[in-house]
Motif scaffolding. Structure first.
Motif, PDB file in Angstrom:
ATOM      1  N   ASP A   1      -7.846   2.260  -0.401  1.00  0.00           N
ATOM      2  CA  ASP A   1      -7.007   3.281  -1.047  1.00  0.00           C
ATOM      3  C   ASP A   1      -6.875   3.072  -2.553  1.00  0.00           C
ATOM      4  O   ASP A   1      -6.797   4.046  -3.315  1.00  0.00           O
ATOM      5  CB  ASP A   1      -5.608   3.281  -0.428  1.00  0.00           C
ATOM      6  CG  ASP A   1      -5.601   3.855   0.984  1.00  0.00           C
ATOM      7  OD1 ASP A   1      -6.679   4.275   1.458  1.00  0.00           O
ATOM      8  OD2 ASP A   1      -4.532   3.867   1.613  1.00  0.00           O
ATOM      9  N   TYR A   2      -6.835   1.836  -3.003  1.00  0.00           N
ATOM     10  CA  TYR A   2      -6.563   1.574  -4.423  1.00  0.00           C
ATOM     11  C   TYR A   2      -7.660   0.770  -5.120  1.00  0.00           C
ATOM     12  O   TYR A   2      -7.505   0.447  -6.292  1.00  0.00           O
ATOM     13  CB  TYR A   2      -5.234   0.827  -4.568  1.00  0.00           C
ATOM     14  CG  TYR A   2      -4.036   1.662  -4.181  1.00  0.00           C
ATOM     15  CD1 TYR A   2      -3.490   2.599  -5.062  1.00  0.00           C
ATOM     16  CD2 TYR A   2      -3.469   1.541  -2.922  1.00  0.00           C
ATOM     17  CE1 TYR A   2      -2.395   3.377  -4.717  1.00  0.00           C
ATOM     18  CE2 TYR A   2      -2.372   2.319  -2.563  1.00  0.00           C
ATOM     19  CZ  TYR A   2      -1.842   3.227  -3.460  1.00  0.00           C
ATOM     20  OH  TYR A   2      -0.758   4.010  -3.101  1.00  0.00           O
ATOM     21  N   LYS A   3      -8.720   0.463  -4.393  1.00  0.00           N
ATOM     22  CA  LYS A   3      -9.779  -0.387  -4.954  1.00  0.00           C
ATOM     23  C   LYS A   3      -9.178  -1.679  -5.528  1.00  0.00           C
ATOM     24  O   LYS A   3      -9.607  -2.180  -6.567  1.00  0.00           O
ATOM     25  CB  LYS A   3     -10.540   0.364  -6.055  1.00  0.00           C
ATOM     26  CG  LYS A   3     -11.191   1.646  -5.601  1.00  0.00           C
ATOM     27  CD  LYS A   3     -12.286   1.343  -4.587  1.00  0.00           C
ATOM     28  CE  LYS A   3     -13.049   2.608  -4.217  1.00  0.00           C
ATOM     29  NZ  LYS A   3     -12.248   3.557  -3.414  1.00  0.00           N
TER      30      LYS A   3
ATOM     31  N   ASP B   1      -7.349  -1.381   4.329  1.00  0.00           N
ATOM     32  CA  ASP B   1      -6.768  -0.099   3.911  1.00  0.00           C
ATOM     33  C   ASP B   1      -6.293  -0.167   2.458  1.00  0.00           C
ATOM     34  O   ASP B   1      -6.485   0.792   1.691  1.00  0.00           O
ATOM     35  CB  ASP B   1      -5.588   0.277   4.809  1.00  0.00           C
ATOM     36  CG  ASP B   1      -6.025   0.626   6.229  1.00  0.00           C
ATOM     37  OD1 ASP B   1      -7.214   0.915   6.422  1.00  0.00           O
ATOM     38  OD2 ASP B   1      -5.165   0.586   7.138  1.00  0.00           O
TER      39      ASP B   1
ATOM     40  N   ARG C   1       0.819  -1.225   0.000  1.00  0.00           N
ATOM     41  CA  ARG C   1       0.000   0.000   0.000  1.00  0.00           C
ATOM     42  C   ARG C   1       0.848   1.269   0.000  1.00  0.00           C
ATOM     43  O   ARG C   1       0.576   2.225  -0.747  1.00  0.00           O
ATOM     44  CB  ARG C   1      -0.939   0.002   1.203  1.00  0.00           C
ATOM     45  CG  ARG C   1      -1.890   1.200   1.271  1.00  0.00           C
ATOM     46  CD  ARG C   1      -2.860   1.053   2.426  1.00  0.00           C
ATOM     47  NE  ARG C   1      -2.218   1.231   3.708  1.00  0.00           N
ATOM     48  CZ  ARG C   1      -2.072   2.427   4.326  1.00  0.00           C
ATOM     49  NH1 ARG C   1      -2.527   3.535   3.753  1.00  0.00           N
ATOM     50  NH2 ARG C   1      -1.511   2.487   5.511  1.00  0.00           N
TER      51      ARG C   1
ATOM     52  N   LYS D   1       2.392   2.854  -4.892  1.00  0.00           N
ATOM     53  CA  LYS D   1       2.631   4.292  -5.045  1.00  0.00           C
ATOM     54  C   LYS D   1       3.066   4.602  -6.475  1.00  0.00           C
ATOM     55  O   LYS D   1       2.817   5.693  -7.000  1.00  0.00           O
ATOM     56  CB  LYS D   1       3.706   4.771  -4.072  1.00  0.00           C
ATOM     57  CG  LYS D   1       3.241   4.969  -2.643  1.00  0.00           C
ATOM     58  CD  LYS D   1       2.304   6.166  -2.534  1.00  0.00           C
ATOM     59  CE  LYS D   1       1.918   6.439  -1.089  1.00  0.00           C
ATOM     60  NZ  LYS D   1       0.965   7.576  -0.982  1.00  0.00           N
TER      61      LYS D   1
END
Length: 339
Positions: free
Chosen positions: A153-155, A149, A112, A117
């Protein structure tokens, strides 16, 4: 005409661009993992990747391993070609395994905060987590939070593969990570993970090859392969029985030999005892031969014997003389040693 040209341009662009997917493999490599298990787990990752279209406008791949700590071996942007990605995945078969503890929570946090990123904004995200050993009880909750999480955050779509020997708590955690039982897979051994490659590949890219892996072992055939082992056990039992019979015969033979030896010694002892008995009948200070002479005529003759039983008296005299001489010649020594 203009419409046809525009259609062709749009079609060519879509083919060139494709559908962007960012795929992250997270492989659990604790100390308990054997070289064979590691090799089979890496083959699982390798064969999925080999079925995908790899490239800057298609699927990009990253790989991490974890036990106590997580290690990112290459990022999404490290290798733009399939050949380079596959070569780097194959190198994971020699990864170091030095810790017993497994922390999937830290590995998912690394994905994550670091790996994704560098992902593309328009790409679909997929994380495939391969679990050899479940986490400690106190980190199950944090692992679930880390997965939540990551998904928020990123599906990201999470897929898990674990050994069937995992505890019920670990299996519950696997389902909690994916939030969908259809994305959770179990195998009794990583050598059978090739059986779920078509399913996992389809979840990542439904347009990819989802045919069964050639020569993939069937887990349902495990029982059949154990039949020769049972036959070997039966042969061993037969050998044990034969050995026991031979051993019994040897023991019986030894017992017969021992009985004959004891019987022979007993007969010798009986002769010695008879000699002692003769010796005990003599008067004090009388030699053995003199004693015999006195009993049967004094001069070794049978002068005192009656004429009607002379042969009988001679026989008795000879027997006493023989026993007395045997005793005097060392038979008592034999008697003492046997005692």
């Amino acid at each position: 005409m203009i419409r046809s040209i525009l259609f062709l341009l749009l079609f060519a662009t879509s083919e060139e661009t494709g559908e962007e997917k960012d795929l992250v493999f997270v492989l659990n490599t604790p100390l308990m993992m054997s070289d064979t298990d590691l090799s089979n787990a890496v083959d699982f990752i390798y064969n999925i990747t080999d079925r995908l279209t790899i490239g800057p406008t298609n699927t990009l791949v990253a790989a991490l391993t974890y036990s106590d700590r997580s290690t990112q071996h290459f990022s999404l942007n490290s290798y733009p070609t399939k050949g380079a990605v596959l070569s780097s995945l194959a190198a994971l078969k020699s990864v170091n395994r030095s810790h017993d503890k497994s922390n999937p929570n830290e590995a998912l946090e690394t994905v994550r905060l670091t790996t994704l990123k560098g992902s593309r904004a328009s790409s679909s995200k997929f994380v495939v987590l391969i679990v050899m050993q479940g986490p400690a009880a106190d980190s199950r909750t944090t692992t679930k939070w880390a997965a939540e999480d990551l998904s928020a955050d990123y599906k990201a779509t999470l897929v898990t593969l674990g050994l069937d020997s995992l505890s019920d708590s670990d299996k519950y955690l696997m389902t909690s990570i994916t939030q969908d039982e259809s994305k959770t897979f179990y195998v009794i051994d990583f050598k059978f993970s090739c059986n779920v490659i078509p399913n996992v590949t389809n979840l990542i890219d439904s347009s990819a090859d989802t045919s069964p892996i050639i020569n993939c072992p069937d887990p349902n055939a495990v029982g059949a392969t154990t039949t020769p082992v049972n036959d070997t056990k039966d042969d061993s039992l037969l050998l044990v029985v034969i050995g026991a019979l031979i051993g019994t015969l040897i023991i019986l033979a030894l017992l017969v030999i021992a009985y004959k030896c004891v019987k022979g010694n007993a007969e010798k002892d009986l002769r010695v005892l008879k000699a002692i008995e003769v010796y005990g009948e003599a008067r004090f200070g009388t030699s053995k031969e003199a004693f015999c002479h006195e009993e049967f005529g004094g001069s070794g003759t049978v002068g005192k014997a009656k004429s009607d039983n002379t042969e009988e008296i001679k026989s008795m005299y000879s027997t006493r003389l023989f026993l007395a001489r045997n005793f005097a010649n060392g038979q008592t020594t034999t008697f003492s040693n046997n005692r």
